[in-house]
Design a protein around this motif. Structure first.
Motif, PDB file in Angstrom:
ATOM      1  N   VAL A 111     -33.342 -13.486  -9.921  1.00 41.41           N
ATOM      2  CA  VAL A 111     -32.776 -14.920  -9.924  1.00 41.41           C
ATOM      3  C   VAL A 111     -33.141 -15.716  -8.708  1.00 41.41           C
ATOM      4  N   THR A 112     -34.049 -16.705  -8.906  1.00 47.76           N
ATOM      5  CA  THR A 112     -34.395 -17.581  -7.752  1.00 47.76           C
ATOM      6  C   THR A 112     -33.763 -18.762  -7.499  1.00 47.76           C
ATOM      7  N   SER A 113     -32.795 -19.180  -8.447  1.00 49.98           N
ATOM      8  CA  SER A 113     -32.183 -20.385  -8.216  1.00 49.98           C
ATOM      9  C   SER A 113     -31.022 -20.259  -9.214  1.00 49.98           C
ATOM     10  N   LEU A 114     -29.830 -21.009  -8.519  1.00 51.30           N
ATOM     11  CA  LEU A 114     -28.593 -21.196  -9.548  1.00 51.30           C
ATOM     12  C   LEU A 114     -28.032 -22.444  -8.829  1.00 51.30           C
ATOM     13  N   VAL A 115     -28.384 -23.313  -9.750  1.00 50.66           N
ATOM     14  CA  VAL A 115     -27.573 -24.662  -9.663  1.00 50.66           C
ATOM     15  C   VAL A 115     -26.790 -25.164 -10.494  1.00 50.66           C
ATOM     16  N   THR A 116     -25.580 -25.694  -9.997  1.00 47.17           N
ATOM     17  CA  THR A 116     -24.639 -26.094 -10.922  1.00 47.17           C
ATOM     18  C   THR A 116     -24.835 -27.525 -11.346  1.00 47.17           C
ATOM     19  N   ALA A 117     -23.918 -28.109 -12.031  1.00 47.43           N
ATOM     20  CA  ALA A 117     -24.167 -29.535 -12.797  1.00 47.43           C
ATOM     21  C   ALA A 117     -24.267 -30.527 -11.560  1.00 47.43           C
ATOM     22  N   GLY A 155     -25.568 -30.213  -8.943  1.00 47.31           N
ATOM     23  CA  GLY A 155     -26.897 -30.136  -8.028  1.00 47.31           C
ATOM     24  C   GLY A 155     -26.704 -29.333  -6.865  1.00 47.31           C
ATOM     25  N   SER A 156     -25.581 -28.656  -6.517  1.00 56.77           N
ATOM     26  CA  SER A 156     -25.542 -27.740  -5.645  1.00 56.77           C
ATOM     27  C   SER A 156     -25.922 -26.683  -5.943  1.00 56.77           C
TER      28      SER A 156
END
Length: 332
Positions: A306-312, A314-315
Motif C-alpha cells: 500500500v503506497t497511499s491512503l487518502v481520505t475524501a 485529501g489528507s
C-alpha cells in the motif's frame, strides 16, 4: 395145408415184429405232406442257437416259402441247420438268415433277406453255407415275454397314451387344420432344402473359425492362464477407477464457464495490442514479465504494498494506518 398156412403167418409176423423192434421211427423226421412233392438243392445255415426251430419248418425268401428245414445238428460250436431250397430259386451269396416268428406264439421259421446293392450277388451253389456272420439268432421267448410284461406293467402304455393325448391336444381339431399345419411344415422343409447353399456356407464358416481357434490355441491358453486372470482382474479395477475419474474431469469442462470471460478479455487485449501496432512478440514478452514479476510472486507469497491512503478530504493517513496495523501485529 392149414398147418403150413399157420406156420407161414407166424414167420411173417415174427419177421415184421423183429424189423419194427430193430428200427425206431421219429415223427419229427417224417416229411410234411406238402414236402412230398418238393425237389431242391441243399444248403447249410449256421446259427449260434436255433431254440425251438423244428425240422420241417419253412424257409422264406422275398416273402415266399422256397424251402424246408431238413435237419438240425451241432457242428463246431454252432447249430448247423440243413435246408432244402426249391430248384430254380437263386439265393445271393451275401444273404442274411434269421430265425423268426410271425406272432409271439407262431411257428418259428428261417427268413432269408437279400444283401445290399453293393454286396456280392452271386448265387449260392448246392451244399453252400451261410455262416454265423450272416445269420441272426432269435431272442429267447422268455426274454420277449419278460420285456412285454415289463412294458405293460410299468406304466409305459399309460405314458404312451398320455403322449398321444398331448399330441392330439397340440394339433388342430379338424382335418383341414392338420392339413394346413402339414402344408406349412412341408413349405419350411422345401425352403430349408432350397437354402442348402447358405447352410453349407454357414458350416464352412464355422469350420474356418474352428481352424483359427485351433491355430491360436497357445495364445488362448496364455490369455486364460491364472497369470492372465490376475492381469484381467487388475485391469478391471483400473478401468473402474478411470470410470470414477472421468466424471470429475468432465466436471472441470462443464463447470469451467468462469474461464470464458477471462479468455474473452485476453482476446480483446490481443486485439488491442495488434491494433496499436504492438507486435505479438512484445506482448508475449510483457505477459511473461508480468507473470514472473507480479503474478507468480503474489501466488507464492500473497501480499499487498500500500503506497497511499487518502481520505475524501485529501489528507494522507498511510502512516496512521501503518502504526495501527503494527500495533495489531498485522505488519512489521
Amino acid at each position: 395145408m392149414r398147418n403150413v398156412r399157420h406156420t407161414l403167418a407166424v414167420v411173417v409176423a415174427t419177421v415184421t415184429t423183429a424189423a419194427l423192434a430193430g428200427c425206431s421211427a421219429d415223427p419229427a423226421n417224417l416229411p410234411m405232406p406238402s414236402d412230398l412233392t418238393r425237389h431242391g438243392y441243399p444248403l447249410t445255415v449256421e446259427f449260434t442257437n436255433a431254440l425251438n426251430l423244428p425240422a420241417g419248418a419253412k424257409v422264406s425268401f422275398d416273402g415266399a416259402a422256397v424251402g424246408t428245414v431238413r435237419s438240425i445238428d451241432l457242428r463246431d460250436g454252432a447249430v448247423a441247420v440243413g435246408v432244402e431250397v426249391d430248384d430254380g430259386i437263386a439265393i445271393p451269396a451275401d444273404s442274411t438268415a434269421t430265425v423268426t416268428q410271425d406272432t409271439v406264439l407262431g411257428d418259428a421259421y428261417i427268413k432269408i433277406d437279400r444283401p445290399g446293392a453293393d454286396a456280392n450277388n452271386a448265387a449260392l451253389n448246392p451244399n453252400s453255407r451261410i455262416g454265423r456272420d450272416h445269420t441272426v439268432s432269435p431272442a429267447p421267448l422268455e426274454d420277449t415275454l419278460a420285456v412285454l410284461a415289463n412294458f405293460l406293467g410299468t406304466g409305459s402304455v399309460q405314458r404312451l397314451e398320455q403322449t398321444i393325448g398331448k399330441v392330439n391336444a397340440a394339433l388342430p381339431p379338424t382335418t383341414d387344420g392338420v392339413r394346413k399345419v402339414a402344408g406349412t411344415l412341408a413349405a419350411d422343409v422345401r425352403s430349408l432344402a432350397a437354402d442348402t447353399t447358405d447352410l453349407d456356407r454357414m458350416l464352412t464358416s464355422a469350420d474356418d473359425f474352428t481352424q483359427v481357434v485351433i491355430r491360436h490355441a497357445p495364445d488362448l491358453e496364455n490369455i486364460l492362464s491364472p497369470h492372465a486372470m490376475k492381469l484381467w482382474a487388475n485391469l478391471r479395477l483400473l478401468i473402474a477407477n478411470i470410470g470414477i475419474l472421468l466424471p470429475s474431469v468432465g466436471s472441470v469442462y462443464t463447470g469451467g464457464n468462469w474461464l470464458v470471460p477471462m479468455i474473452n478479455s485476453l482476446a480483446d487485449t490481443l486485439d488491442s495490442a495488434s491494433s496499436t501496432g504492438v507486435g505479438f512478440a512484445d506482448t508475449g514478452a510483457s505477459l511473461q514479465h508480468f507473470l514472473q514479476t507480479t503474478l507468480m510472486p503474489l501466488l507464492s507469497k500473497p501480499s499487498v504494498d500500500v503506497t497511499s491512503l487518502v481520505t475524501a478530504d485529501g489528507s494522507e493517513h498511510l502512516d496512521d494506518v501503518a502504526n495501527l496495523l503494527r500495533m495489531l501485529g498485522a505488519v512489521r
